[in-house]
Design an enzyme around this catalytic site. Sequence first.
Site, short mmCIF file in Angstrom:
data_model
loop_
_atom_site.label_atom_id
_atom_site.label_comp_id
_atom_site.label_asym_id
_atom_site.label_seq_id
_atom_site.Cartn_x
_atom_site.Cartn_y
_atom_site.Cartn_z
N ASN A 20 0.72 -1.29 0.09
CA ASN A 20 0.03 -0.03 -0.21
C ASN A 20 0.81 1.30 0.04
O ASN A 20 0.65 2.24 -0.82
CB ASN A 20 -1.05 0.06 1.37
CG ASN A 20 -2.27 -1.03 0.91
OD1 ASN A 20 -3.08 -0.07 0.26
ND2 ASN A 20 -2.19 -2.08 1.62
N ARG A 71 3.26 1.88 25.79
CA ARG A 71 2.46 2.28 24.70
C ARG A 71 2.47 3.78 24.61
O ARG A 71 2.86 4.70 23.65
CB ARG A 71 1.04 1.80 24.53
CG ARG A 71 0.32 2.14 23.43
CD ARG A 71 -0.77 1.45 23.18
NE ARG A 71 -0.72 0.10 23.22
CZ ARG A 71 -1.42 -0.88 23.20
NH1 ARG A 71 -2.93 -0.52 23.63
NH2 ARG A 71 -1.25 -2.20 23.06
N MET A 96 1.21 -2.76 12.50
CA MET A 96 0.73 -3.70 13.15
C MET A 96 0.85 -3.52 14.83
O MET A 96 1.27 -4.27 15.50
CB MET A 96 1.48 -4.95 12.92
CG MET A 96 1.22 -5.32 11.51
SD MET A 96 -0.72 -5.38 11.03
CE MET A 96 -1.09 -7.06 11.82
N ARG A 97 0.57 -2.23 15.06
CA ARG A 97 0.73 -1.84 16.33
C ARG A 97 -0.21 -0.97 16.82
O ARG A 97 -0.56 -0.19 16.22
CB ARG A 97 2.07 -1.13 16.61
CG ARG A 97 2.58 -0.74 18.15
CD ARG A 97 4.15 -0.42 17.88
NE ARG A 97 4.82 -1.73 17.57
CZ ARG A 97 5.11 -2.71 18.50
NH1 ARG A 97 5.01 -2.67 19.87
NH2 ARG A 97 5.79 -3.73 18.05
N ASN A 113 -6.80 4.91 8.20
CA ASN A 113 -6.29 3.37 8.15
C ASN A 113 -6.90 2.78 7.15
O ASN A 113 -8.00 3.12 6.84
CB ASN A 113 -6.45 2.93 9.81
CG ASN A 113 -5.92 1.22 9.47
OD1 ASN A 113 -4.66 0.86 9.14
ND2 ASN A 113 -6.64 0.41 10.23
N HIS A 115 -8.31 -1.22 6.28
CA HIS A 115 -8.54 -2.50 6.92
C HIS A 115 -9.13 -3.81 5.73
O HIS A 115 -9.93 -3.18 5.17
CB HIS A 115 -9.48 -2.27 8.06
CG HIS A 115 -9.64 -3.69 8.76
ND1 HIS A 115 -8.70 -4.13 9.81
CD2 HIS A 115 -10.62 -4.58 8.72
CE1 HIS A 115 -9.28 -5.34 10.33
NE2 HIS A 115 -10.36 -5.33 9.61
N ASP A 151 -9.89 -0.47 14.68
CA ASP A 151 -10.88 -0.78 13.55
C ASP A 151 -12.24 -0.24 13.69
O ASP A 151 -13.22 -0.83 13.09
CB ASP A 151 -10.75 -2.28 12.91
CG ASP A 151 -9.40 -2.73 12.77
OD1 ASP A 151 -8.57 -1.91 12.37
OD2 ASP A 151 -9.09 -4.01 13.22
N GLU A 180 -7.13 -2.32 -2.55
CA GLU A 180 -6.53 -1.23 -1.66
C GLU A 180 -5.78 -0.36 -2.54
O GLU A 180 -5.80 0.82 -2.00
CB GLU A 180 -5.75 -1.95 -0.36
CG GLU A 180 -6.76 -2.56 0.34
CD GLU A 180 -5.91 -3.58 1.57
OE1 GLU A 180 -4.60 -3.65 1.47
OE2 GLU A 180 -6.59 -4.01 2.50
C1 GRF Z 1 -3.21 -4.57 4.11
O1 GRF Z 1 -4.15 -5.74 3.97
C2 GRF Z 1 -3.93 -3.61 4.81
O2 GRF Z 1 -5.38 -3.68 4.61
C3 GRF Z 1 -3.74 -4.13 6.26
O3 GRF Z 1 -2.33 -4.29 6.22
C4 GRF Z 1 -2.21 -5.07 4.97
C5 GRF Z 1 -0.97 -4.32 4.75
O4 GRF Z 1 -0.14 -4.70 3.33
N1 GRF Z 1 -4.04 -2.88 7.16
P1 GRF Z 1 1.12 -4.01 2.66
O5 GRF Z 1 2.26 -4.03 3.75
O6 GRF Z 1 0.76 -2.49 2.32
O7 GRF Z 1 1.24 -4.79 1.68
#
Ligand code: GRF
Length: 228
Positions: A20, A71, A96-97, A113, A115, A151, A180
């Site tokens: 992304n 945190r 991822m945090r 974000n 998702h 989320d 995405e």
């Molecule tokens: C994606 O599926 C996004 O929706 C989620 O984490 C993933 C990230 O993928 N939040 P990338 O690292 O952008 O390939």
Amino acid sequence: MSPGHAAAAVAVLASGEGSNLQALLDAAARGELGGEIRLVISDRAQAPALARAREAGIAVRFIDPATHATRAAYGATLQRSLEEAGIELVVLAGFMRILDPRLVEDYAGRMLNIHPSLLPRHRGLHTHRRALEAGDRLHGATVHFVIPALDAGPGVAQFRIAVQPWDSEASLAARVRLGEHALYPRVVRWVLEGRIAWEAGEVRFDGRRLRTPLVLSCDGLAFRSAAA
Ligand code: GRF
């Protein structure tokens, strides 16, 4: 955001592959993002996302969770980095945090974000597997403004696909990921242009209250938006 602002400063936060991020970098390189990606931050030193950013000549920052006891401490370091770089919009792309609520609140309306599910369905992890297990006929991805609850922030736009009988977790993941890449740069641009805003508890698109997220559907290889 301030409409007409030539180069609003964007930070992207990513922990993983960064596909992304790549879509956002590519859109910026084509002049289609409506802003400048000024900083990429990761919580993993070896994240491929950081390599992609370096390749594109963007400043990167690894903020090590191991050197932050709480945190809140992690959030404070992050916030300092964002402020020092003059960041106006924070874009989470596979970060991822869970973020410190104070940081999230300070960036209310300025943090997005993406998702991989049609929120509010399937918050959290393993969304493709859960969509298959639930027998969902539609699946996709949602861009939302970030609030402290995971989320759960107000939805802005979704990309939707039909789940096919032959779909597997991997095939769904691949199709959703492609969607995405089309969806996120477009939404970021609209936010930077001021077309999308979250104000006084309402998401607005071109000044009108958005009761449900905008939908981008996939018609062969052409993407259409109901709103654009
Ligand atoms: C994606 O599926 C996004 O929706 C989620 O984490 C993933 C990230 O993928 N939040 P990338 O690292 O952008 O390939």
